[in-house]
Write an enzyme that holds these catalytic residues in place. Structure first.
Site, short mmCIF file in Angstrom:
data_model
loop_
_atom_site.label_atom_id
_atom_site.label_comp_id
_atom_site.label_asym_id
_atom_site.label_seq_id
_atom_site.Cartn_x
_atom_site.Cartn_y
_atom_site.Cartn_z
N ASP A 102 0.76 -1.12 -0.05
CA ASP A 102 0.24 0.21 0.05
C ASP A 102 0.88 1.18 0.08
O ASP A 102 2.08 1.16 0.31
CB ASP A 102 -0.95 -0.02 1.18
CG ASP A 102 -0.19 -0.55 2.59
OD1 ASP A 102 1.05 -0.40 2.38
OD2 ASP A 102 -0.99 -0.64 3.59
N ASN A 154 -7.19 -2.08 14.24
CA ASN A 154 -8.72 -2.14 13.88
C ASN A 154 -8.69 -3.60 13.04
O ASN A 154 -9.80 -3.97 12.62
CB ASN A 154 -9.31 -1.19 13.16
CG ASN A 154 -8.69 -0.57 11.83
OD1 ASN A 154 -7.59 -1.61 11.61
ND2 ASN A 154 -8.92 0.22 11.25
N HIS A 167 -6.94 -4.15 10.26
CA HIS A 167 -6.70 -3.96 8.91
C HIS A 167 -5.31 -4.72 8.63
O HIS A 167 -4.56 -4.82 9.44
CB HIS A 167 -6.58 -2.66 8.49
CG HIS A 167 -5.69 -1.78 8.76
ND1 HIS A 167 -5.77 -0.20 8.93
CD2 HIS A 167 -4.41 -1.81 9.19
CE1 HIS A 167 -4.63 0.21 9.20
NE2 HIS A 167 -3.80 -0.73 9.46
N GLU A 200 -9.40 -1.27 5.48
CA GLU A 200 -10.19 -0.97 6.56
C GLU A 200 -11.23 -1.94 6.92
O GLU A 200 -11.68 -2.46 6.02
CB GLU A 200 -10.69 0.56 6.64
CG GLU A 200 -9.36 1.35 6.20
CD GLU A 200 -8.35 1.48 7.64
OE1 GLU A 200 -8.27 0.69 8.34
OE2 GLU A 200 -8.12 2.71 7.58
C1 GLP Z 1 -0.10 0.64 8.35
C2 GLP Z 1 -0.06 -0.29 7.14
C3 GLP Z 1 -0.43 -1.67 7.61
C4 GLP Z 1 0.51 -2.17 8.77
C5 GLP Z 1 0.11 -1.07 9.94
C6 GLP Z 1 0.66 -1.50 11.18
O1 GLP Z 1 -1.44 0.97 8.74
N1 GLP Z 1 -0.85 0.22 5.99
O2 GLP Z 1 0.06 -2.54 6.41
O3 GLP Z 1 0.20 -3.21 9.28
O4 GLP Z 1 0.48 0.36 9.64
O5 GLP Z 1 1.83 -0.54 11.62
P1 GLP Z 1 2.62 -0.74 12.85
O6 GLP Z 1 3.56 -1.77 12.72
O7 GLP Z 1 3.32 0.49 12.92
O8 GLP Z 1 1.84 -0.96 14.06
#
Ligand code: GLP
Length: 264
Positions: free
Chosen positions: A67, A137, A139, A144
């Site tokens: 993404d 959440n 995702h 989402e």
């Molecule tokens: C973002 C990305 C996700 C990732 C999430 C968790 O939302 N789009 O792919 O899993 O962050 O991030 P963190 O590892 O900083 O908690």
């Protein structure tokens, strides 16, 4: 689903790096699906170290990132493109032509662009190993809650929870992106193997719902229950709300005994 419980972050990073290294050793032209987020940083550091030590060669590896924020140029310090170069690509020998990250600067023709990202994955023979983090959440990527389990790469509006989680990374007064381009859940489920990493108590509820809850669009990661080869790598705080921890430990012991190749 294989649930690997580790005491801490470091245990997870090392095991994930070993799993990726052995996939690349077995198939040097592996296609990796890559993820961003703080959870991934330690893993990328291990991969960079292994590359420096000469134990992993990325010269034939092809990568597709999950993404990217809509509206952020690759040079923006919060863009996922910048994250990937900073934490991974500049330390290893993935060829520039083999790196694919959704373009956050596109304006219009979103469907056409997203279809071309999907086509590039297909033309490359599909993703062999997809790396995932998880949002609070539930995702995966930026799918989402309420994302369709059949969804493909597309434009996605970010949820309030995600916007709040991300706000701290942007300068005061700077508007953080409200949309992203993300692989869909359907895209992710087509990967041959999936590895999800989660650390910290803030992820415990999402992790428990994903592994032990019903498959529901309210928790995107619960769709992973439909995939035949998913490994969850969790530290103790992230695993703290799972009710079957004892069973996962026993499965792990038997896996080490009967099919150790699944763990390294
Ligand atoms: C973002 C990305 C996700 C990732 C999430 C968790 O939302 N789009 O792919 O899993 O962050 O991030 P963190 O590892 O900083 O908690």
């Amino acid at each position: 689903m294989l649930v690997i419980l580790k005491q801490d972050n470091e245990g997870i990073n090392l095991q994930a790096a070993q799993l990726i290294a052995s996939a690349v050793k077995k198939k040097p032209a592996t296609t990796l699906g890559l993820a961003t987020g703080s959870t991934m940083i330690g893993l990328y550091q291990h991969l960079a170290r292994m590359h420096k030590e000469g134990t992993i060669d990325f010269s034939q590896v092809v990568t597709f990132n999950l993404d990217e924020y809509l509206g952020l140029p690759p040079t923006h310090p919060q863009s996922f493109c910048h994250f990937m170069h900073e934490h991974f690509f500049r330390h290893v020998n993935v060829q520039a032509r083999n790196i694919h990250i959704p373009d956050g600067t596109i304006r219009g023709n979103y469907e056409q662009y997203c279809a071309s990202y999907e086509s590039a994955i297909q033309e490359g023979g599909g993703i062999d190993l997809q790396l995932l983090g998880i949002g609070r959440n539930g995702h995966i990527g930026f799918n989402e809650p309420t994302s369709s389990i059949a969804s493909r790469t597309r434009l996605k509006v970010l949820s309030r929870e995600t916007l709040d989680d991300n706000a701290k990374f942007f300068d005061p007064g700077e508007e953080s992106p409200r949309c992203a381009i993300t692989m869909g859940i359907g895209t992710i489920l087509e990967a041959r193997k999936i590895l999800l990493l989660a650390t910290g108590e803030a992820k415990a509820e999402a992790v428990a719902k994903s592994i032990e809850g019903p498959i529901t669009c309210a928790v995107s990661a619960s769709a992973l229950q439909l995939h035949p080869d998913v490994t969850f790598l969790l530290d103790e705080p992230a695993a703290s709300k799972l009710t079957q921890r004892d069973y996962y430990h026993r499965v792990l012991e038997m896996t080490a005994l009967l099919t150790p190749e699944k763990l390294s």
